[in-house]
Design a protein around this motif. Sequence first.
Motif, PDB file in Angstrom:
ATOM      1  N   LEU A 566       0.826  -1.204   0.000  1.00 22.92           N
ATOM      2  CA  LEU A 566       0.000   0.000   0.000  1.00 22.92           C
ATOM      3  C   LEU A 566       0.862   1.257   0.000  1.00 22.92           C
ATOM      4  O   LEU A 566       0.511   2.263  -0.639  1.00 22.92           O
ATOM      5  CB  LEU A 566      -0.926  -0.003   1.213  1.00 22.92           C
ATOM      6  N   MET A 567       1.975   1.212   0.703  1.00 22.94           N
ATOM      7  CA  MET A 567       2.884   2.361   0.703  1.00 22.94           C
ATOM      8  C   MET A 567       3.461   2.605  -0.688  1.00 22.94           C
ATOM      9  O   MET A 567       3.582   3.760  -1.134  1.00 22.94           O
ATOM     10  CB  MET A 567       4.010   2.138   1.711  1.00 22.94           C
ATOM     11  N   LYS A 568       3.802   1.542  -1.389  1.00 23.64           N
ATOM     12  CA  LYS A 568       4.368   1.703  -2.735  1.00 23.64           C
ATOM     13  C   LYS A 568       3.308   2.182  -3.728  1.00 23.64           C
ATOM     14  O   LYS A 568       3.580   3.040  -4.583  1.00 23.64           O
ATOM     15  CB  LYS A 568       4.977   0.377  -3.200  1.00 23.64           C
ATOM     16  N   GLU A 569       2.092   1.654  -3.597  1.00 25.83           N
ATOM     17  CA  GLU A 569       1.036   1.996  -4.553  1.00 25.83           C
ATOM     18  C   GLU A 569       0.507   3.418  -4.356  1.00 25.83           C
ATOM     19  O   GLU A 569       0.074   4.060  -5.326  1.00 25.83           O
ATOM     20  CB  GLU A 569      -0.129   1.015  -4.391  1.00 25.83           C
ATOM     21  N   ASN A 570       0.558   3.920  -3.123  1.00 27.65           N
ATOM     22  CA  ASN A 570      -0.150   5.166  -2.827  1.00 27.65           C
ATOM     23  C   ASN A 570       0.717   6.296  -2.275  1.00 27.65           C
ATOM     24  O   ASN A 570       0.293   7.449  -2.320  1.00 27.65           O
ATOM     25  CB  ASN A 570      -1.265   4.886  -1.815  1.00 27.65           C
ATOM     26  N   PHE A 571       1.910   5.976  -1.747  1.00 24.34           N
ATOM     27  CA  PHE A 571       2.675   7.011  -1.049  1.00 24.34           C
ATOM     28  C   PHE A 571       4.129   7.106  -1.506  1.00 24.34           C
ATOM     29  O   PHE A 571       4.962   7.655  -0.799  1.00 24.34           O
ATOM     30  CB  PHE A 571       2.602   6.761   0.467  1.00 24.34           C
ATOM     31  N   GLY A 572       4.416   6.587  -2.676  1.00 25.99           N
ATOM     32  CA  GLY A 572       5.732   6.769  -3.280  1.00 25.99           C
ATOM     33  C   GLY A 572       6.848   5.961  -2.664  1.00 25.99           C
ATOM     34  O   GLY A 572       8.031   6.222  -2.948  1.00 25.99           O
ATOM     35  N   ALA A 573       6.533   4.973  -1.841  1.00 23.26           N
ATOM     36  CA  ALA A 573       7.586   4.141  -1.256  1.00 23.26           C
ATOM     37  C   ALA A 573       8.192   3.247  -2.330  1.00 23.26           C
ATOM     38  O   ALA A 573       7.554   2.903  -3.332  1.00 23.26           O
ATOM     39  CB  ALA A 573       7.033   3.291  -0.118  1.00 23.26           C
ATOM     40  N   VAL A 574       9.432   2.874  -2.114  1.00 28.90           N
ATOM     41  CA  VAL A 574      10.139   1.971  -3.032  1.00 28.90           C
ATOM     42  C   VAL A 574      10.782   0.861  -2.229  1.00 28.90           C
ATOM     43  O   VAL A 574      11.012   0.987  -1.020  1.00 28.90           O
ATOM     44  CB  VAL A 574      11.218   2.726  -3.847  1.00 28.90           C
ATOM     45  N   ASP A 575      11.082  -0.245  -2.915  1.00 21.84           N
ATOM     46  CA  ASP A 575      11.754  -1.350  -2.236  1.00 21.84           C
ATOM     47  C   ASP A 575      13.074  -0.870  -1.661  1.00 21.84           C
ATOM     48  O   ASP A 575      13.836  -0.140  -2.326  1.00 21.84           O
ATOM     49  CB  ASP A 575      12.011  -2.499  -3.215  1.00 21.84           C
TER      50      ASP A 575
END
Length: 587
Positions: A566-575
């Motif tokens: 959810l962080m990657k899809e919505n808040f610009g987080a990356v692995d």
Amino acid sequence: MARLAAAVCLSCASAMVYHNPTAVQSRRTGTSFLPDSTLERAEAGNKIEQGKLKKDPTNAWTDLYDFAAKIRAGTLDYSEIEDFDINSRLKWTGILSRFRRTPGRFMMRLRIPNGIVKADTLRLFADTIEPYGDELGVMDITTRQNIQLRGLTLEDGADLTKALHADHNMTSFQSALDNARNVVGSPLAGLDDLELVDTRPIANAINDLISLDKETGERGNPQWGNLPRKFNIAISGGRDDFAHTYINDIGLDPVPHQDGRIGFNVVVGGYMSIKRVAESVPLGLWVPADPYSVTALCEAILRIFRDEGNRKDRQKARLMWLVEDMGVEEYSKAIKAEVESYGRGVVLEEAQPHETGAFERRELLGVHAQADEGLRRVGVHVPAGRLSVEEARHVADLADRYSEGEVRLTVEQNFILPNVPADSIDALLQEPALTMGRLAVDPGNVKGPMVSCTGAQFCPLAIIETKTVAERVMAKVDALVEAPKPVRVHWTGCPNSCGQVQAADIGLMGAPAKRKNDEGKMKAVAGANIFLGGTIGEGGHLALDPHMKNVPIDDEDEIAGVIAGLMKENFGAVDRVEVPKEVAMSR
């Protein structure tokens, strides 16, 4: 930018407090303030209302000491105390039974207006809970800039109450059930060059209005000792809205008047419960930002709520229902007329237009400049808001060494050390308490913004355990992804939403869930409904509907992956890219 000029009391409350049980016993009761029409509705009301009429809760301010003395003398056992006393009336003293989870033990909730607490008071708390051991004896920072102490006996709670009243100018009275709760203010009050209002003197004045009996000089004010339900007040100091005014029964939103005076636009009715989640609504009124005017406003709102609020259905006994029943316009007129009837010269004017232009809410964690160029504020992360006895003492020691003994709590369950000399920052950041344990000045954008309710360890209403699970899961999420800005993940154990999941970027609310067992059959497991997209700060909004429902959380690696996704899809987080060992060693 204009700012409020006011004399500021730096203690937790502005009035002198004396401990005199005899004076307490001679007071009026909370019921005595209710008009006949309200009494009639209470008599036909719910079980809590009938219990309050049968045995006035404000008498518990005396009964607490009587119960404690008899228990110590061996002439009274917990089992002999009436159920309504144990589970309801004692809450007027701030002492809440937690017998379902921890038999014979209580939680004690304080009143810490504006979230300002002194180092010596933290040590008193630590000394009080230390005998209960690592599991029971913990201290929680709450989402109302407050502190809750776990594992207490009733006797120790009575002793702590006396010490707070006599030596620390603080109380726990009227901090639970049908009372106005801790007054939230800006954690940057008096420190900030963008501040519109220093909220400290106003928070202290409202705290005294609620919890100080002016006739006796004692803590506990029977005038507000019989409300229909709980009541929350928040005062914002600027456009950041660190107080979250939009989810409080009274929210004071600072706005300059067109003539240059500083005051507040008033919003009312915000709350979260199992029945309903509601954002506050504008009242169309503006009040000058001084303690005298604001307390008159709060008194008017409390009086009408006390006397006209719903006494039949407790789920409809919050302020928003009364506002809607009356209509916002008529309710606003009633508040204005009530204030005028006091004859104190307080004038409520029309709401003023907000300042325009983009504004980005600032961060509270980490090292930041203050209005005084030679000082810094240092925000420290407390995972899940929980402090051990040792950690509480570390915080007190840091405050004595670096911030003149003052600690400021935040609604994100962290704390700030204010007024740290700039040339002391390096030494502070090297302190073992901030480098070798759970506390951290720079926890990162994944772990740092996490908030958690009490959870099933202590709370009888919680469906799931939150604090310990949240801390472990967010550490796993942090190992999976990194985010360009803080992502606020809130955990709450049940639909009452004490963890305020609807205000979070990502919110997990305890809910039923199932998964297949080894035999291929469905079994019940710990689960959560997941909310997405709540916002805070200026113009904050709630996410009212779940984004995902009945998600299993019993596998911590699995739910960590869901949150990371959810962080990657919505808040610009990356692995997260693992730093090569040789690079890490060379740093």
